[in-house]
Design a protein around this motif. Structure first.
Motif, PDB file in Angstrom:
ATOM      1  N   ALA A   1       0.797  17.920 -11.560  1.00 32.77           N
ATOM      2  CA  ALA A   1       0.515  19.288 -11.121  1.00 32.77           C
ATOM      3  C   ALA A   1       1.644  20.233 -11.520  1.00 32.77           C
ATOM      4  O   ALA A   1       1.403  21.399 -11.835  1.00 32.77           O
ATOM      5  N   ARG A   2       2.863  19.738 -11.539  1.00 33.31           N
ATOM      6  CA  ARG A   2       3.993  20.587 -11.915  1.00 33.31           C
ATOM      7  C   ARG A   2       4.014  20.887 -13.397  1.00 33.31           C
ATOM      8  O   ARG A   2       4.600  21.896 -13.806  1.00 33.31           O
ATOM      9  N   SER A   3       3.419  20.033 -14.211  1.00 27.67           N
ATOM     10  CA  SER A   3       3.467  20.238 -15.656  1.00 27.67           C
ATOM     11  C   SER A   3       2.270  21.009 -16.192  1.00 27.67           C
ATOM     12  O   SER A   3       2.155  21.185 -17.398  1.00 27.67           O
ATOM     13  N   VAL A   4       1.393  21.484 -15.321  1.00 25.05           N
ATOM     14  CA  VAL A   4       0.246  22.284 -15.763  1.00 25.05           C
ATOM     15  C   VAL A   4       0.770  23.630 -16.281  1.00 25.05           C
ATOM     16  O   VAL A   4       1.527  24.300 -15.591  1.00 25.05           O
ATOM     17  N   PRO A   5       0.387  24.027 -17.492  1.00 23.18           N
ATOM     18  CA  PRO A   5       0.976  25.238 -18.086  1.00 23.18           C
ATOM     19  C   PRO A   5       0.719  26.517 -17.295  1.00 23.18           C
ATOM     20  O   PRO A   5       1.586  27.375 -17.208  1.00 23.18           O
ATOM     21  N   TRP A   6      -0.475  26.671 -16.725  1.00 18.31           N
ATOM     22  CA  TRP A   6      -0.780  27.941 -16.068  1.00 18.31           C
ATOM     23  C   TRP A   6      -0.008  28.125 -14.782  1.00 18.31           C
ATOM     24  O   TRP A   6       0.081  29.241 -14.259  1.00 18.31           O
ATOM     25  N   VAL A   7       0.601  27.079 -14.253  1.00 17.47           N
ATOM     26  CA  VAL A   7       1.419  27.239 -13.051  1.00 17.47           C
ATOM     27  C   VAL A   7       2.676  28.028 -13.388  1.00 17.47           C
ATOM     28  O   VAL A   7       3.151  28.834 -12.598  1.00 17.47           O
ATOM     29  N   HIS A   8       3.210  27.818 -14.602  1.00 14.81           N
ATOM     30  CA  HIS A   8       4.454  28.463 -14.994  1.00 14.81           C
ATOM     31  C   HIS A   8       4.241  29.720 -15.819  1.00 14.81           C
ATOM     32  O   HIS A   8       5.212  30.323 -16.259  1.00 14.81           O
ATOM     33  N   ASP A   9       3.013  30.117 -16.030  1.00 16.60           N
ATOM     34  CA  ASP A   9       2.713  31.273 -16.866  1.00 16.60           C
ATOM     35  C   ASP A   9       2.795  32.538 -16.023  1.00 16.60           C
ATOM     36  O   ASP A   9       1.837  32.936 -15.373  1.00 16.60           O
TER      37      ASP A   9
ATOM     38  N   MET B   1       0.831  -1.208   0.000  1.00 22.39           N
ATOM     39  CA  MET B   1       0.000   0.000   0.000  1.00 22.39           C
ATOM     40  C   MET B   1       0.862   1.253   0.000  1.00 22.39           C
ATOM     41  O   MET B   1       0.520   2.240  -0.659  1.00 22.39           O
ATOM     42  N   VAL B   2       1.977   1.236   0.719  1.00 23.26           N
ATOM     43  CA  VAL B   2       2.871   2.396   0.748  1.00 23.26           C
ATOM     44  C   VAL B   2       3.471   2.627  -0.634  1.00 23.26           C
ATOM     45  O   VAL B   2       3.569   3.773  -1.097  1.00 23.26           O
ATOM     46  N   VAL B   3       3.874   1.562  -1.314  1.00 27.39           N
ATOM     47  CA  VAL B   3       4.437   1.700  -2.655  1.00 27.39           C
ATOM     48  C   VAL B   3       3.395   2.263  -3.619  1.00 27.39           C
ATOM     49  O   VAL B   3       3.678   3.173  -4.406  1.00 27.39           O
ATOM     50  N   ILE B   4       2.174   1.748  -3.563  1.00 22.64           N
ATOM     51  CA  ILE B   4       1.113   2.245  -4.452  1.00 22.64           C
ATOM     52  C   ILE B   4       0.792   3.706  -4.144  1.00 22.64           C
ATOM     53  O   ILE B   4       0.657   4.537  -5.049  1.00 22.64           O
ATOM     54  N   ALA B   5       0.662   4.045  -2.864  1.00 24.50           N
ATOM     55  CA  ALA B   5       0.344   5.423  -2.480  1.00 24.50           C
ATOM     56  C   ALA B   5       1.465   6.373  -2.906  1.00 24.50           C
ATOM     57  O   ALA B   5       1.198   7.480  -3.389  1.00 24.50           O
ATOM     58  N   SER B   6       2.712   5.944  -2.752  1.00 24.42           N
ATOM     59  CA  SER B   6       3.836   6.790  -3.159  1.00 24.42           C
ATOM     60  C   SER B   6       3.812   7.023  -4.670  1.00 24.42           C
ATOM     61  O   SER B   6       4.080   8.134  -5.129  1.00 24.42           O
ATOM     62  N   GLY B   7       3.507   5.989  -5.417  1.00 22.54           N
ATOM     63  CA  GLY B   7       3.409   6.153  -6.865  1.00 22.54           C
ATOM     64  C   GLY B   7       2.303   7.107  -7.267  1.00 22.54           C
ATOM     65  O   GLY B   7       2.484   7.930  -8.164  1.00 22.54           O
TER      66      GLY B   7
ATOM     67  N   THR C   1       3.385  10.644  -6.361  1.00 21.24           N
ATOM     68  CA  THR C   1       4.398  11.108  -7.310  1.00 21.24           C
ATOM     69  C   THR C   1       3.769  11.471  -8.644  1.00 21.24           C
ATOM     70  O   THR C   1       4.114  12.500  -9.251  1.00 21.24           O
ATOM     71  N   ALA C   2       2.850  10.660  -9.128  1.00 20.11           N
ATOM     72  CA  ALA C   2       2.183  10.953 -10.397  1.00 20.11           C
ATOM     73  C   ALA C   2       1.362  12.237 -10.297  1.00 20.11           C
ATOM     74  O   ALA C   2       1.361  13.061 -11.225  1.00 20.11           O
TER      75      ALA C   2
END
Length: 50
Positions: free
Chosen positions: A28-36, A13-19, A22-23
């Motif tokens: 969230a980091r690759s959303v364009p409006w965050v870096h605009d 469960m820890v491995v699945i939750a970590s994945g 992370t995903a």
């Protein structure tokens, strides 16, 4: 259920939750409006001491 089976299930469960976390973080980091930052609709006023 033995203690080993419980520990194995918890570790799985820890491995699945970590994945999933992370995903979600990577998505969230690759959303364009965050870096605009250069759209021009926000005016930054420097209020710091000179």
């Amino acid at each position: 259920m033995s203690a080993f089976a419980t520990f194995r299930s918890l570790a799985f469960m820890v491995v699945i939750a970590s994945g999933l976390i992370t995903a979600a973080w990577d998505g969230a980091r690759s959303v364009p409006w965050v870096h605009d930052r250069d759209r021009g609709d926000v005016v930054w006023i420097d209020t710091g001491p000179r």
